[in-house]
Design an enzyme around this catalytic site. Structure first.
Site, mmCIF file in Angstrom:
data_model
loop_
_atom_site.group_PDB
_atom_site.id
_atom_site.type_symbol
_atom_site.label_atom_id
_atom_site.label_comp_id
_atom_site.label_asym_id
_atom_site.label_seq_id
_atom_site.Cartn_x
_atom_site.Cartn_y
_atom_site.Cartn_z
ATOM 1 N N ASP A 8 -18.272 -16.964 -32.770
ATOM 2 C CA ASP A 8 -18.640 -17.706 -33.978
ATOM 3 C C ASP A 8 -17.959 -19.073 -33.864
ATOM 4 O OD1 ASP A 8 -15.995 -17.289 -34.702
ATOM 5 O OD2 ASP A 8 -16.440 -16.327 -36.619
ATOM 6 N N CYS A 65 -14.269 -13.966 -32.200
ATOM 7 C CA CYS A 65 -14.299 -14.660 -33.492
ATOM 8 C C CYS A 65 -12.844 -15.035 -33.773
ATOM 9 C CB CYS A 65 -14.944 -13.810 -34.587
ATOM 10 S SG CYS A 65 -14.144 -12.236 -34.939
ATOM 11 N N GLY A 66 -12.508 -15.380 -34.997
ATOM 12 C CA GLY A 66 -11.142 -15.823 -35.262
ATOM 13 C C GLY A 66 -10.120 -14.783 -34.843
ATOM 14 N N THR A 67 -10.265 -13.592 -35.382
ATOM 15 C CA THR A 67 -9.350 -12.497 -35.052
ATOM 16 C C THR A 67 -9.932 -11.518 -34.044
ATOM 17 O OG1 THR A 67 -10.301 -11.187 -36.833
ATOM 18 C CG2 THR A 67 -8.337 -12.498 -37.369
ATOM 19 N N HIS A 98 -9.909 4.367 -20.091
ATOM 20 C CA HIS A 98 -10.010 5.533 -20.975
ATOM 21 C C HIS A 98 -11.251 5.523 -21.860
ATOM 22 C CE1 HIS A 98 -5.438 6.665 -20.911
ATOM 23 N NE2 HIS A 98 -5.929 6.424 -19.702
ATOM 24 N N ASN A 99 -11.675 4.342 -22.274
ATOM 25 C CA ASN A 99 -12.755 4.259 -23.273
ATOM 26 C C ASN A 99 -14.081 3.800 -22.688
ATOM 27 O OD1 ASN A 99 -10.050 2.865 -24.874
ATOM 28 N ND2 ASN A 99 -10.819 4.837 -25.560
ATOM 29 N N ARG A 109 -8.465 -17.319 -32.598
ATOM 30 C CA ARG A 109 -7.346 -17.938 -33.318
ATOM 31 C C ARG A 109 -6.042 -17.191 -33.104
ATOM 32 N NH1 ARG A 109 -10.785 -18.874 -38.923
ATOM 33 N NH2 ARG A 109 -11.697 -20.876 -38.350
ATOM 34 N N HIS A 133 -11.687 11.797 -19.982
ATOM 35 C CA HIS A 133 -12.151 10.702 -20.837
ATOM 36 C C HIS A 133 -13.676 10.720 -20.993
ATOM 37 C CE1 HIS A 133 -8.086 9.308 -20.754
ATOM 38 N NE2 HIS A 133 -8.113 9.232 -19.434
HETATM 39 C C1 RB5 Z 1 -14.222 -16.960 -39.802
HETATM 40 O O1 RB5 Z 1 -13.501 -17.741 -40.701
HETATM 41 C C2 RB5 Z 1 -13.503 -15.652 -39.555
HETATM 42 O O2 RB5 Z 1 -13.562 -14.844 -40.681
HETATM 43 C C3 RB5 Z 1 -14.105 -14.948 -38.361
HETATM 44 O O3 RB5 Z 1 -14.005 -15.771 -37.236
HETATM 45 C C4 RB5 Z 1 -13.470 -13.638 -37.932
HETATM 46 O O4 RB5 Z 1 -12.102 -13.767 -37.717
HETATM 47 C C5 RB5 Z 1 -13.828 -12.462 -38.719
HETATM 48 O O5 RB5 Z 1 -13.388 -11.343 -38.443
#
Ligand code: RB5
Length: 147
Positions: A8, A65-67, A98-99, A109, A133
């Site tokens: 994203d 994505c961010g996290t 394993h998975n 981020r 597994h």
């Molecule tokens: C976007 O701001 C953020 O929510 C997205 O990148 C992600 O981390 C969602 O899980």
């Protein structure tokens, strides 16, 4: 090997970095987007990468994505996808061993580019161990059949 990659806006720069990194290593990268840093909704790209892998048009998928949390939640809704959020190489290694994970998810981020490179390298260079597994993976597949 073909690798489907998507992100994203929060991880757009990491996607661009890893795309070049993988192409320089000789992988064929299918860039599912986005193609700018404009704000987008991560499930759209999770679906593109997940379907590409589930349809066997790519050997593996990489999502960011961010996290990495949203992408993990979304792409694991697709039948046949075993996506693993890995913040460091050991997690990626175990996700393969394993998975039998077929999609690697990273946090744009929460990780630096160098750590992301190591984590991707480990994921792509590690084989599934099978054995006990395999039985557990089959139990997950059975759960999908009952959805
Ligand atoms: C976007 O701001 C953020 O929510 C997205 O990148 C992600 O981390 C969602 O899980």
């Amino acid at each position: 090997m073909k690798i489907s990659i998507g992100s994203d806006h929060a991880a757009y720069k990491m996607k661009e970095h890893l795309k070049k990194y993988l192409e320089n290593k000789g992988f064929e990268v299918i860039d599912e987007g986005p193609f700018s840093e404009d704000r987008v909704d991560y499930p759209v790209y999770a679906k593109k990468v997940g379907e590409r892998v589930a349809n066997k048009e790519a050997g593996y998928g990489i999502l960011m994505c961010g996290t990495g949390l949203g992408m993990s939640i979304a792409v694991n809704k697709i039948k046949g996808i075993r996506a693993a959020l890995a913040y460091y190489p050991k997690m990626a290694e175990l996700a393969r061993q394993h998975n039998n994970a077929n999609v690697l998810v990273l946090g744009g981020r929460t990780m630096g580019f160098e750590l992301a490179e190591w984590t991707v390298d480990t994921f792509l260079n590690t084989e599934f161990e099978g054995g006990r597994h395999e039985r557990r993976i089959n139990l997950i597949s059975e759960m999908e059949e009952n959805l």
